[in-house]
Design a protein around this motif. Structure first.
Motif, PDB file in Angstrom:
ATOM      1  N   ILE A 152       0.816  -1.213   0.000  1.00  0.00           N
ATOM      2  CA  ILE A 152       0.000   0.000   0.000  1.00  0.00           C
ATOM      3  C   ILE A 152       0.851   1.265   0.000  1.00  0.00           C
ATOM      4  O   ILE A 152       0.362   2.360  -0.248  1.00  0.00           O
ATOM      5  CB  ILE A 152      -0.989  -0.005   1.185  1.00  0.00           C
ATOM      6  N   GLN A 153       2.137   1.122   0.256  1.00  0.00           N
ATOM      7  CA  GLN A 153       3.019   2.286   0.158  1.00  0.00           C
ATOM      8  C   GLN A 153       3.290   2.666  -1.294  1.00  0.00           C
ATOM      9  O   GLN A 153       3.629   3.812  -1.589  1.00  0.00           O
ATOM     10  CB  GLN A 153       4.335   1.996   0.870  1.00  0.00           C
ATOM     11  N   ALA A 154       3.127   1.684  -2.201  1.00  0.00           N
ATOM     12  CA  ALA A 154       3.423   1.940  -3.609  1.00  0.00           C
ATOM     13  C   ALA A 154       2.181   2.072  -4.478  1.00  0.00           C
ATOM     14  O   ALA A 154       2.266   2.589  -5.592  1.00  0.00           O
ATOM     15  CB  ALA A 154       4.303   0.821  -4.166  1.00  0.00           C
ATOM     16  N   ARG A 155       1.021   1.612  -3.966  1.00  0.00           N
ATOM     17  CA  ARG A 155      -0.201   1.704  -4.751  1.00  0.00           C
ATOM     18  C   ARG A 155      -1.396   1.775  -3.801  1.00  0.00           C
ATOM     19  O   ARG A 155      -1.306   1.414  -2.628  1.00  0.00           O
ATOM     20  CB  ARG A 155      -0.359   0.519  -5.697  1.00  0.00           C
ATOM     21  N   GLU A 156      -2.513   2.241  -4.312  1.00  0.00           N
ATOM     22  CA  GLU A 156      -3.728   2.298  -3.515  1.00  0.00           C
ATOM     23  C   GLU A 156      -4.540   1.031  -3.714  1.00  0.00           C
ATOM     24  O   GLU A 156      -4.175   0.149  -4.489  1.00  0.00           O
ATOM     25  CB  GLU A 156      -4.552   3.527  -3.905  1.00  0.00           C
ATOM     26  N   GLN A 157      -5.655   0.955  -2.986  1.00  0.00           N
ATOM     27  CA  GLN A 157      -6.586  -0.169  -3.105  1.00  0.00           C
ATOM     28  C   GLN A 157      -5.918  -1.513  -2.793  1.00  0.00           C
ATOM     29  O   GLN A 157      -5.908  -2.439  -3.605  1.00  0.00           O
ATOM     30  CB  GLN A 157      -7.230  -0.198  -4.493  1.00  0.00           C
ATOM     31  N   VAL A 158      -5.343  -1.604  -1.594  1.00  0.00           N
ATOM     32  CA  VAL A 158      -4.816  -2.874  -1.093  1.00  0.00           C
ATOM     33  C   VAL A 158      -5.520  -3.156   0.230  1.00  0.00           C
ATOM     34  O   VAL A 158      -5.451  -2.345   1.161  1.00  0.00           O
ATOM     35  CB  VAL A 158      -3.286  -2.830  -0.873  1.00  0.00           C
ATOM     36  N   ARG A 159      -6.206  -4.287   0.317  1.00  0.00           N
ATOM     37  CA  ARG A 159      -6.994  -4.618   1.497  1.00  0.00           C
ATOM     38  C   ARG A 159      -6.492  -5.909   2.144  1.00  0.00           C
ATOM     39  O   ARG A 159      -5.933  -6.769   1.475  1.00  0.00           O
ATOM     40  CB  ARG A 159      -8.478  -4.803   1.140  1.00  0.00           C
ATOM     41  N   LEU A 160      -6.727  -6.007   3.446  1.00  0.00           N
ATOM     42  CA  LEU A 160      -6.414  -7.207   4.216  1.00  0.00           C
ATOM     43  C   LEU A 160      -7.711  -7.920   4.566  1.00  0.00           C
ATOM     44  O   LEU A 160      -8.676  -7.284   4.995  1.00  0.00           O
ATOM     45  CB  LEU A 160      -5.663  -6.843   5.496  1.00  0.00           C
ATOM     46  N   ALA A 161      -7.746  -9.232   4.401  1.00  0.00           N
ATOM     47  CA  ALA A 161      -8.938  -9.988   4.757  1.00  0.00           C
ATOM     48  C   ALA A 161      -8.533 -11.344   5.338  1.00  0.00           C
ATOM     49  O   ALA A 161      -7.521 -11.918   4.932  1.00  0.00           O
ATOM     50  CB  ALA A 161      -9.830 -10.180   3.525  1.00  0.00           C
ATOM     51  N   PRO A 162      -9.323 -11.850   6.289  1.00  0.00           N
ATOM     52  CA  PRO A 162     -10.439 -11.159   6.917  1.00  0.00           C
ATOM     53  C   PRO A 162      -9.946 -10.213   8.010  1.00  0.00           C
ATOM     54  O   PRO A 162      -8.880 -10.437   8.600  1.00  0.00           O
ATOM     55  CB  PRO A 162     -11.249 -12.306   7.526  1.00  0.00           C
ATOM     56  N   GLU A 163     -10.704  -9.177   8.276  1.00  0.00           N
ATOM     57  CA  GLU A 163     -10.399  -8.323   9.413  1.00  0.00           C
ATOM     58  C   GLU A 163     -10.626  -9.124  10.695  1.00  0.00           C
ATOM     59  O   GLU A 163     -11.363 -10.121  10.697  1.00  0.00           O
ATOM     60  CB  GLU A 163     -11.297  -7.083   9.399  1.00  0.00           C
ATOM     61  N   PRO A 164     -10.002  -8.728  11.820  1.00  0.00           N
ATOM     62  CA  PRO A 164     -10.162  -9.494  13.060  1.00  0.00           C
ATOM     63  C   PRO A 164     -11.628  -9.698  13.429  1.00  0.00           C
ATOM     64  O   PRO A 164     -12.431  -8.763  13.397  1.00  0.00           O
ATOM     65  CB  PRO A 164      -9.447  -8.618  14.105  1.00  0.00           C
ATOM     66  N   ASN A 165     -11.959 -10.961  13.724  1.00  0.00           N
ATOM     67  CA  ASN A 165     -13.307 -11.360  14.150  1.00  0.00           C
ATOM     68  C   ASN A 165     -14.373 -11.134  13.091  1.00  0.00           C
ATOM     69  O   ASN A 165     -15.560 -11.065  13.403  1.00  0.00           O
ATOM     70  CB  ASN A 165     -13.710 -10.627  15.448  1.00  0.00           C
ATOM     71  N   GLN A 166     -13.946 -11.022  11.843  1.00  0.00           N
ATOM     72  CA  GLN A 166     -14.896 -10.835  10.750  1.00  0.00           C
ATOM     73  C   GLN A 166     -14.846 -12.047   9.817  1.00  0.00           C
ATOM     74  O   GLN A 166     -13.891 -12.812   9.812  1.00  0.00           O
ATOM     75  CB  GLN A 166     -14.590  -9.560   9.972  1.00  0.00           C
ATOM     76  N   SER A 167     -15.885 -12.219   9.020  1.00  0.00           N
ATOM     77  CA  SER A 167     -15.938 -13.313   8.062  1.00  0.00           C
ATOM     78  C   SER A 167     -15.300 -12.882   6.753  1.00  0.00           C
ATOM     79  O   SER A 167     -15.011 -11.706   6.530  1.00  0.00           O
ATOM     80  CB  SER A 167     -17.391 -13.753   7.839  1.00  0.00           C
ATOM     81  N   LEU A 168     -15.097 -13.856   5.870  1.00  0.00           N
ATOM     82  CA  LEU A 168     -14.353 -13.608   4.647  1.00  0.00           C
ATOM     83  C   LEU A 168     -15.245 -13.401   3.428  1.00  0.00           C
ATOM     84  O   LEU A 168     -14.856 -12.708   2.484  1.00  0.00           O
ATOM     85  CB  LEU A 168     -13.409 -14.789   4.391  1.00  0.00           C
ATOM     86  N   ALA A 169     -16.441 -13.964   3.448  1.00  0.00           N
ATOM     87  CA  ALA A 169     -17.273 -13.996   2.249  1.00  0.00           C
ATOM     88  C   ALA A 169     -17.518 -12.607   1.669  1.00  0.00           C
ATOM     89  O   ALA A 169     -17.381 -12.393   0.454  1.00  0.00           O
ATOM     90  CB  ALA A 169     -18.609 -14.683   2.555  1.00  0.00           C
TER      91      ALA A 169
END
Length: 280
Positions: A152-169
């Motif tokens: 994310i330091q070199a480009r935008e729109q980078v996400r981490l999944a799943p967030e803590p205690n969240q589902s992935l779908a």
């Protein structure tokens, strides 16, 4: 996976004789370094006869104690933190030398397994993807998080999944052929991992799998697989080769889009200062 020796002992413990239970209890108490003991050691340390030790192992499904030691080493190869060499961490600075040699070998194996044209193809996808989603579970989660932070330091729109205690779908639904998922799948994966890989059959995104050799069976279900060995000199896996690969990918992305990447890094640094987020 068939039940390991600890699970077999737990399941049969009530049916064991008193003498056998003494050996079984010792094994459970010293499970992490089981491979270091001989049958004679177990007999001496528990005060039972060698025939009792042998009888216990046969009841647990092993022909002899050598089969038990092989079993323990197999568990280690699957990621269970077992000590298989009592002297691995002994000897002053010698342990550092052995550790360095193992880390260097892991890194050599990573780099030797990457074809340059495949690496460039992955970097181009990292640059051109509409969004990048990094996914990891258990020990793979911090790797996915670090990978996201680097990219994310070199480009935008980078996400981490799943967030803590969240589902992935909800994180995966809606991904398309213009998107890239970087999936980390190191050994001792949760049961859901296989279902997640299978789900990509109906999700038209590109998938890069970064994992150890135990994930080789998933290769046909992803676009790319990069293998990182986790071998260490003792019980706990080393993820140094995986972290090095993440650095290589992030640097590859930055140099592929150097002007945009530099501009984004400068903008982020300027905002760091305005928000006073980092210590001098």
């Amino acid at each position: 996976m068939t039940p390991h020796i600890g699970q077999r002992i737990t399941a049969q413990y009530a049916e064991l004789s008193t003498q056998e239970q003494r050996v079984a209890a010792f094994i459970l108490d010293h499970f992490d370094d089981l491979a270091m003991y001989s049958a004679a050691d177990l007999s001496r340390l528990t005060g039972v006869s060698k025939s009792t030790v042998s009888r216990l192992f046969r009841r647990l499904g092993f022909d002899n104690y050598q089969a038990v030691k092989v079993h323990a080493r197999q568990l280690r190869s699957l990621g269970m933190p077992l000590v298989t060499d009592a002297d691995a961490m002994a000897g002053d600075g010698e342990r550092f030398k052995r550790h360095l040699q193992r880390e260097e070998e892991n890194l050599r194996r990573v780099l030797a397994g990457i074809e340059p044209q495949v690496f460039e193809e992955i970097v181009r996808c990292l640059d051109g993807a509409r969004q990048v989603v990094t996914v990891g579970f258990r020990n793979s989660y911090p790797l996915a998080m670090h990978c996201r932070q680097q990219l994310i330091q070199a480009r935008e729109q980078v996400r981490l999944a799943p967030e803590p205690n969240q589902s992935l779908a909800e994180e995966l639904i809606g991904l398309g052929k213009e998107d890239l998922v970087i999936l980390f799948g190191f050994r001792r994966r949760p049961r859901i991992f296989e279902d997640v890989v299978s789900a990509f059959d109906s999700i038209p995104c590109r998938v890069l799998l970064i994992a150890d050799a135990t994930a080789a069976g998933f290769e046909r279900q992803v676009d790319w697989r990069l293998e990182c060995p986790l071998d260490s000199i003792s019980a706990f896996d080393s993820y140094a080769s995986a972290m090095s690969l993440i650095s290589l990918l992030a640097n590859g992305l930055l140099h592929h889009r150097l002007a945009q990447g530099r501009a984004r890094i400068d903008a982020v640094s300027e905002l760091y200062g305005r928000l006073d987020e980092l210590a001098p």
